[in-house]
Design a protein around this motif. Sequence first.
Motif, PDB file in Angstrom:
ATOM      1  N   UNK A   1       0.818  -1.219   0.000  1.00 26.68           N
ATOM      2  CA  UNK A   1       0.000   0.000   0.000  1.00 26.68           C
ATOM      3  C   UNK A   1       0.850   1.267   0.000  1.00 26.68           C
ATOM      4  N   UNK A   2       2.018   1.146  -0.614  1.00 24.25           N
ATOM      5  CA  UNK A   2       2.836   2.343  -0.813  1.00 24.25           C
ATOM      6  C   UNK A   2       2.261   3.163  -1.960  1.00 24.25           C
ATOM      7  N   UNK A   3       1.795   2.478  -3.016  1.00 20.13           N
ATOM      8  CA  UNK A   3       1.068   3.179  -4.073  1.00 20.13           C
ATOM      9  C   UNK A   3      -0.237   3.689  -3.481  1.00 20.13           C
ATOM     10  N   UNK A   4      -0.512   4.958  -3.658  1.00 20.18           N
ATOM     11  CA  UNK A   4      -1.614   5.579  -2.938  1.00 20.18           C
ATOM     12  C   UNK A   4      -2.982   5.268  -3.495  1.00 20.18           C
ATOM     13  N   UNK A   5      -3.049   4.923  -4.784  1.00 24.77           N
ATOM     14  CA  UNK A   5      -4.367   4.799  -5.394  1.00 24.77           C
ATOM     15  C   UNK A   5      -4.416   3.562  -6.278  1.00 24.77           C
ATOM     16  N   UNK A   6      -5.421   3.502  -7.148  1.00 21.16           N
ATOM     17  CA  UNK A   6      -5.453   2.488  -8.199  1.00 21.16           C
ATOM     18  C   UNK A   6      -4.813   3.138  -9.421  1.00 21.16           C
ATOM     19  N   UNK A   7      -3.504   2.939  -9.603  1.00 20.37           N
ATOM     20  CA  UNK A   7      -2.826   3.605 -10.707  1.00 20.37           C
ATOM     21  C   UNK A   7      -3.088   2.907 -12.031  1.00 20.37           C
TER      22      UNK A   7
ATOM     23  N   UNK B   1       3.731   4.099 -19.935  1.00 20.94           N
ATOM     24  CA  UNK B   1       3.511   5.300 -19.124  1.00 20.94           C
ATOM     25  C   UNK B   1       2.686   4.904 -17.902  1.00 20.94           C
ATOM     26  N   UNK B   2       3.217   5.230 -16.727  1.00 20.27           N
ATOM     27  CA  UNK B   2       2.572   4.900 -15.455  1.00 20.27           C
ATOM     28  C   UNK B   2       2.029   6.181 -14.839  1.00 20.27           C
ATOM     29  N   UNK B   3       0.738   6.192 -14.517  1.00 23.00           N
ATOM     30  CA  UNK B   3       0.103   7.343 -13.878  1.00 23.00           C
ATOM     31  C   UNK B   3      -0.308   6.959 -12.463  1.00 23.00           C
ATOM     32  N   UNK B   4       0.242   7.671 -11.473  1.00 24.32           N
ATOM     33  CA  UNK B   4      -0.082   7.379 -10.087  1.00 24.32           C
ATOM     34  C   UNK B   4      -0.391   8.640  -9.305  1.00 24.32           C
ATOM     35  N   UNK B   5      -0.911   8.473  -8.094  1.00 27.73           N
ATOM     36  CA  UNK B   5      -1.216   9.588  -7.184  1.00 27.73           C
ATOM     37  C   UNK B   5      -0.965   9.133  -5.754  1.00 27.73           C
ATOM     38  N   UNK B   6      -0.336   9.990  -4.981  1.00 20.82           N
ATOM     39  CA  UNK B   6      -0.111   9.729  -3.558  1.00 20.82           C
ATOM     40  C   UNK B   6      -0.951  10.699  -2.731  1.00 20.82           C
TER      41      UNK B   6
ATOM     42  N   UNK C   1       6.084  12.906   0.257  1.00 18.15           N
ATOM     43  CA  UNK C   1       7.487  12.890  -0.159  1.00 18.15           C
ATOM     44  C   UNK C   1       8.136  11.554   0.159  1.00 18.15           C
ATOM     45  N   UNK C   2       7.843  11.019   1.327  1.00 18.57           N
ATOM     46  CA  UNK C   2       8.408   9.728   1.723  1.00 18.57           C
ATOM     47  C   UNK C   2       7.958   8.615   0.772  1.00 18.57           C
ATOM     48  N   UNK C   3       6.670   8.625   0.441  1.00 15.70           N
ATOM     49  CA  UNK C   3       6.146   7.624  -0.484  1.00 15.70           C
ATOM     50  C   UNK C   3       6.791   7.756  -1.862  1.00 15.70           C
TER      51      UNK C   3
ATOM     52  N   UNK D   1       9.642   9.036  -2.676  1.00 14.11           N
ATOM     53  CA  UNK D   1      11.054   8.649  -2.648  1.00 14.11           C
ATOM     54  C   UNK D   1      11.199   7.136  -2.846  1.00 14.11           C
ATOM     55  N   UNK D   2      10.348   6.373  -2.172  1.00 22.30           N
ATOM     56  CA  UNK D   2      10.391   4.916  -2.317  1.00 22.30           C
ATOM     57  C   UNK D   2      10.009   4.516  -3.740  1.00 22.30           C
ATOM     58  N   UNK D   3       8.930   5.105  -4.260  1.00 23.80           N
ATOM     59  CA  UNK D   3       8.440   4.771  -5.598  1.00 23.80           C
ATOM     60  C   UNK D   3       9.483   5.100  -6.657  1.00 23.80           C
ATOM     61  N   UNK D   4      10.073   6.292  -6.570  1.00 27.87           N
ATOM     62  CA  UNK D   4      11.090   6.686  -7.551  1.00 27.87           C
ATOM     63  C   UNK D   4      12.305   5.762  -7.471  1.00 27.87           C
ATOM     64  N   UNK D   5      12.673   5.378  -6.278  1.00 27.68           N
ATOM     65  CA  UNK D   5      13.825   4.494  -6.108  1.00 27.68           C
ATOM     66  C   UNK D   5      13.584   3.130  -6.760  1.00 27.68           C
ATOM     67  N   UNK D   6      12.381   2.587  -6.579  1.00 29.37           N
ATOM     68  CA  UNK D   6      12.083   1.267  -7.142  1.00 29.37           C
ATOM     69  C   UNK D   6      12.001   1.311  -8.670  1.00 29.37           C
ATOM     70  N   UNK D   7      11.296   2.302  -9.202  1.00 34.68           N
ATOM     71  CA  UNK D   7      11.162   2.376 -10.660  1.00 34.68           C
ATOM     72  C   UNK D   7      12.466   2.800 -11.337  1.00 34.68           C
ATOM     73  N   UNK D   8      13.363   3.487 -10.612  1.00 35.79           N
ATOM     74  CA  UNK D   8      14.647   3.884 -11.187  1.00 35.79           C
ATOM     75  C   UNK D   8      15.525   2.677 -11.506  1.00 35.79           C
ATOM     76  N   UNK D   9      15.183   1.518 -10.934  1.00 35.36           N
ATOM     77  CA  UNK D   9      15.937   0.302 -11.232  1.00 35.36           C
ATOM     78  C   UNK D   9      15.712  -0.158 -12.671  1.00 35.36           C
TER      79      UNK D   9
END
Length: 609
Positions: free
Chosen positions: A326-332, A378-383, A391-393, A395-403
């Motif tokens: 549940x780090x992703x805030x919505x149904x992206x 293209x991934x569309x999300x909302x926190x 910001x904390x969420x 940071x985690x999301x950007x770190x994972x997708x940056x892989x």
Amino acid sequence: MSTSQPPPPTLSERYSGVPKRLASIAQEAKNRLWSNKTLPESVPRRRQVRLPPDTTQDAFDTAIATLRRDIGAENVVLNDRPLVDGWYLEHPNTHDAFHVVDQEDLVCSAVAYPGSTSEVQSVVKWANECAIPIYPISMGRNVGYGGSAPRVPGSVVIDLGKRMHKIINIDVENASCVVEPGVSYFALYEEIQKRNLPLWIDTPDLGGGSVLGNAIDRGVGYTPMGDHFANHCGMEVVLPNGELLRTGMGALPGKDGSDNPTWQSFQPSYGPYSDGIFSQSNFGIVTSMGFWLMHETGHQSYMITFPRDEDFPAIVEAIRPLAQKRILGNIPQLRHVAQELNVTGLPKSHWYSGSSPIPRDIIRQHAARMPCGDCSWVFYGTQYGDPTGIKSQLDIIKSEFAKIKGSKFFLPKDLPVDHYIHSRALVCSGVPVLREIDWLNWKPNAAHLFFSPITPTRAEDAQVVHEINVRLHKKYGFDLFPTLCVAGREMHYIANIIYDRASEDEKRSAAGLMRELIAASANEGYGEYRTHILFADQVAGTYKWNNNALMRFNETIKDALDPNGILAPGRNGIWPRKYRGKGWEILGSEVEKAVGGGTISPSTVTSKL
């Protein structure tokens, strides 16, 4: 066709209209669609009124006279006029505006407009007495799945929205509401704004549909409360015999005849939880329904692009733990870049002059000049939450997708004001919009079918379904526009099949593609969660574990509740005993054979359709 069209209705003029804040946008969207249209508004009817099955003209005339006496002559209208496909906000309630078969198939005989639950009961009792099938709709905007069309031609459509569109209650402290079938997402949102309440609704991509109707068909939105049926609470239902039922805590009488205070607070009650049998079924007519609302909160939408088609499995694998934790805030949404082209509202001819599916290198060339750049997914999300939490969420999301090598992160402020992300940001904060309708301009006279299987949020499963879509869309000559709506453990893989409804060849091909997609996916163990009425029998037939135990269970309920078989026979593949095994089911290639042929012949499916 002329590009200047009469303005669509506004909410102040009609319950089903558009808010004034979107009036100019609606006008522009309608004008764009009409500029790409070659079909006339209507053509002469070959027959005046399609009678219900096993009903003579005299018996029908007598029955209609009785119904007019019961609910008012002005509230029963014969379907003897030209069939007009209309536009999203001005759609028909007489047939499928996106007709896959002949326009005069899947038509009703008449439309009834009850104004209250008691009048719905009267209509149901009338249908039992006269042995005439009825087909209830809320607002008829289930486009892509059959719209207002009855599964049994000649049925009387019960349009619940026109006169039953009250917001019965909004409880601010409980963050809930109760609505009738004709309340659209537009209407509910505007009422909350008018009262200046600190609440959000959850809306699907387009805001003109029925809040109640979408939930009953298990539609989705995009905030944390995007599972609409999961966030309903309490129903009032007219059963097929005309009796009135309240589910959940509503079965408990309140003090002094009032509603009890817990009906919209707790979904079950005591004993079996019955609400589910009234979703995607023909077991009752829901005349009012409670919903939980979301408290307004801070939010931040964003877009992440990925450069290669073959990144798809890695993207799904990155999504799964983020969604399940549940780090992703919505149904992206995860979309292919091809949709960045068609959501602009520009026709396919603007991008590519050929008639074949638009080549991948052409998509790449155009994408390179667009804000998304040369990418594939293209991934569309909302926190949601306070700035620190968001910001904390992120940071985690950007770190994972940056892989995933080459991925790029964008905020709305990084993109032009006309970019699609701004529409998604509104939808993901509970604001209903119209932007999604623009992709219909892809083809002249555009119509569409949705293919909507469920896949686990796992790369190997998603890849199987995606490759089936790639292969079969190529075989049938259609552009592939996949959208994956992501939940924790599953994804709705929604492919939008866009076809020219003036072309019998394209309609036939769209039907063939749909049939093969259903069969091929089911063979691999993936089933649709929702489908067009013409494919309901095929989809229902794929859920056949243990000698069709589920369908036999559904038929047992149907026969017990609806012994006369009057309520929406065939909806979602559930046939009452009166129709069962008598040639009404559509299986195999019957839909393709019916295109352009008017009434389907007995040698293909049935003499009734």
